[in-house]
Design a protein around this motif. Structure first.
Motif, PDB file in Angstrom:
ATOM      1  N   ARG A  19     126.173  60.071 -50.589  1.00 23.12           N
ATOM      2  CA  ARG A  19     124.850  60.063 -50.626  1.00 23.12           C
ATOM      3  C   ARG A  19     124.111  61.010 -49.589  1.00 23.12           C
ATOM      4  N   ILE A  21     122.517  64.341 -48.498  1.00 17.15           N
ATOM      5  CA  ILE A  21     121.824  65.254 -49.059  1.00 17.15           C
ATOM      6  C   ILE A  21     122.127  66.803 -48.673  1.00 17.15           C
ATOM      7  N   LEU A  60     117.522  69.087 -53.270  1.00 20.66           N
ATOM      8  CA  LEU A  60     117.764  68.528 -54.451  1.00 20.66           C
ATOM      9  C   LEU A  60     119.001  68.653 -54.844  1.00 20.66           C
ATOM     10  N   MET A  61     119.904  68.545 -53.881  1.00 24.04           N
ATOM     11  CA  MET A  61     121.375  68.804 -54.158  1.00 24.04           C
ATOM     12  C   MET A  61     122.026  67.698 -52.997  1.00 24.04           C
ATOM     13  N   LEU A  62     123.068  67.112 -53.499  1.00 26.35           N
ATOM     14  CA  LEU A  62     123.940  66.284 -52.718  1.00 26.35           C
ATOM     15  C   LEU A  62     125.159  67.391 -52.120  1.00 26.35           C
ATOM     16  N   LEU A  64     127.871  66.972 -51.578  1.00 28.36           N
ATOM     17  CA  LEU A  64     129.161  67.057 -52.558  1.00 28.36           C
ATOM     18  C   LEU A  64     129.118  68.034 -53.575  1.00 28.36           C
ATOM     19  N   GLN A  65     127.916  68.102 -54.081  1.00 27.69           N
ATOM     20  CA  GLN A  65     127.757  68.939 -55.227  1.00 27.69           C
ATOM     21  C   GLN A  65     128.085  70.464 -54.957  1.00 27.69           C
TER      22      GLN A  65
ATOM     23  N   PHE B  32     125.903  54.394 -52.794  1.00 25.54           N
ATOM     24  CA  PHE B  32     126.349  54.166 -54.191  1.00 25.54           C
ATOM     25  C   PHE B  32     128.104  54.788 -54.041  1.00 25.54           C
ATOM     26  N   ILE B  64     118.056  63.543 -58.182  1.00 21.93           N
ATOM     27  CA  ILE B  64     118.051  63.423 -56.624  1.00 21.93           C
ATOM     28  C   ILE B  64     116.963  63.097 -55.910  1.00 21.93           C
ATOM     29  N   ASP B  79     129.174  62.565 -60.953  1.00 23.84           N
ATOM     30  CA  ASP B  79     128.919  63.816 -60.698  1.00 23.84           C
ATOM     31  C   ASP B  79     129.560  64.572 -61.826  1.00 23.84           C
ATOM     32  N   GLN B  81     129.749  67.817 -62.473  1.00 27.05           N
ATOM     33  CA  GLN B  81     130.152  69.424 -62.314  1.00 27.05           C
ATOM     34  C   GLN B  81     131.393  69.581 -62.500  1.00 27.05           C
TER      35      GLN B  81
END
Lengths: 150, 298
Positions: A19, A21, A60-62, A64-65, B32, B64, B79, B81
């Motif tokens: 979680r 960011i 607007l991104m984790l 991990l993304q 989560f 998000i 996710d 991606q």
């Protein structure tokens, strides 16, 4: 979870919670506080960074993304303390007053300049509407970008 | 059916935040379990296991902030991606199959997209949002003011929903239930949007307070189909207006009045119902005219 990033040309590895960011990772753990957090909900654009060369909102991104991606923050623009062309143009045109929004503008503009595509003043005003500046009225910012497109 | 609070992510009240600091930084979302499947089969297995305790994460441009403000508190986040199957755009005859994880930016650069879609895409957020936001994410989020739900209705698209139980096609009209509500079952994942490629050009227009903001109201027209969005709880086809056009009616005050009669509009802090109805009707008239110009021009 394990996360690997390339940030401003240097590899960073760490264990981060799902979680977390991206903006908070950059500021709190990498201490790259040039990335500013304004609204933290994707409206103001102050936290804009480049992910694989594309301008995105880091709020607007984790984190991990971004795993495996290359990130560029405003710190990458002047690695040796020499202002980059766009930064120098900002200074010359007085395209900032309080400076809070400036890192986000610079990174959005970096994608536009790197694309090699030329935009006219009207198009640039449209492209930069995703970054909020409450000081300058945008005109000097547009002047600075137009100069750097030459 | 998935449902979240209407326009919840626009809320400004941050007082309910429970800012918790973990080692090395602030975290905003509630805890989560994070899943990152590497294939569609794996993703279906994960969503099948957790159902409505799980929220799929596409581009995250709406989800998000909802997580960060704790307006959404899923126990599991998946996710998408790394699910390569969801990133393809394939043309099959007269249908464009658009993977759910295809970004607005990718569509902007896809030559085959219908002209009405090409006109609409620049209205989706700002370019920084289009760099991350996805077609599937926009549809699954189902904001009444969003462009993809409206375009889907306009072009007669279908959503492909897949679960371990099988796969089904949901027509756009059935897919949109209401604000932030879709026909997806808790164990279903949207994999594709099937976009029938129209013959001629269309029309698309919206009114927003500033470029990149949410549409106060918008309209589209393609081959005699007329859609208005941002006015009511979901995109709306204007049957009477379509009939008027089919019977040979031309753009003008009469068409505008018919559209105004049938537009379902709601008022909120951004615009009154009456404003949305009148402005929507004006836009309808404009997009019908645009689509005719295309037809006559080619």
């Amino acid at each position: 979870m394990e996360l690997t990033l390339n940030v401003n040309g240097r590899e960073w590895r760490g264990d981060v919670p799902g979680r977390l960011i991206l903006a908070d990772l950059l500021r709190d753990r990498l201490h790259l506080t040039g990335t500013h957090l304004g609204c933290e909900q994707g409206v103001c654009g102050a936290c804009t960074v480049l992910v694989d060369g594309e301008a995105v909102r880091s709020c607007l991104m984790l984190a991990l993304q971004a795993d495996g991606c290359s990130i560029r923050t405003v710190e990458s623009l002047a690695p040796d303390g020499q202002l980059s062309r766009i930064q120098a143009a900002f200074l010359r045109h007085r395209a900032l007053q309080c400076g809070f929004c400036t890192p986000g503008f610079l990174m959005s503009i970096t994608e536009l300049l790197d694309s090699g595509q030329r935009y006219n003043r009207e198009e640039l005003a449209e492209m930069l509407s995703g970054n909020v500046c409450r000081c300058t009225g945008y005109e000097p910012i547009l002047d600075a970008v137009l100069e750097c497109q030459d | 059916m998935a449902t979240w609070g209407l326009h919840a992510y626009r809320a400004r009240d941050l007082t309910q935040h429970d800012w918790r600091t973990e080692a090395g930084g602030t975290v905003k979302p509630a805890p989560f379990e994070y899943h990152r499947p590497g294939s569609l089969a794996e993703a279906l297995e994960v969503i099948g296991r957790y159902g409505d305790e799980l929220k799929p994460l596409a581009g995250g441009q709406s989800l998000i902030p909802m997580l960060a403000m704790r307006l959404a508190r899923p126990s599991h986040l998946m996710d998408l991606q790394r699910v390569a199957e969801l990133r393809r755009v394939v043309r099959e005859g007269n249908v464009l199959r658009v993977g759910a994880m295809v970004r607005h930016r990718d569509m902007e650069r896809t030559a085959e997209v219908p002209s009405v879609v090409a006109t609409a895409i620049p209205h989706i957020g700002h370019f920084q949002i289009r760099n991350r936001g996805t077609v599937g994410g926009s549809l699954a989020h189902m904001d009444p003011a969003a462009e993809w739900p409206a375009l889907s209705l306009l072009l007669g698209c279908s959503v492909v929903a897949v679960s371990t139980r099988g796969s089904r096609r949901i027509p756009a009209d059935d897919f949109a239930i209401g604000p932030l509500m879709t026909a997806l079952e808790p164990d279903e994942l949207m994999t594709e949007l099937l976009v029938p490629l129209p013959e001629g050009g269309g029309g698309f227009a919206e009114v927003e307070r500033r470029s990149g903001d949410f549409a106060l109201v918008g309209a589209g027209c393609q081959d005699g189909t007329v859609v208005v969005f941002g006015a009511g709880p979901r995109p709306q086809r204007l049957a009477m207006t379509e009939q008027f056009i089919k019977a040979g009616g031309a753009p003008g005050p009469e068409l505008e009045n018919i559209a105004a009669l049938e537009i379902v509009a709601r008022g909120d802090i951004h615009a009154s119902a009456e404003y949305r109805r009148r402005t929507g009707a004006t836009l309808v008239n404009r997009v019908v005219r645009q689509s005719r110009t295309h037809v006559e021009g080619t």
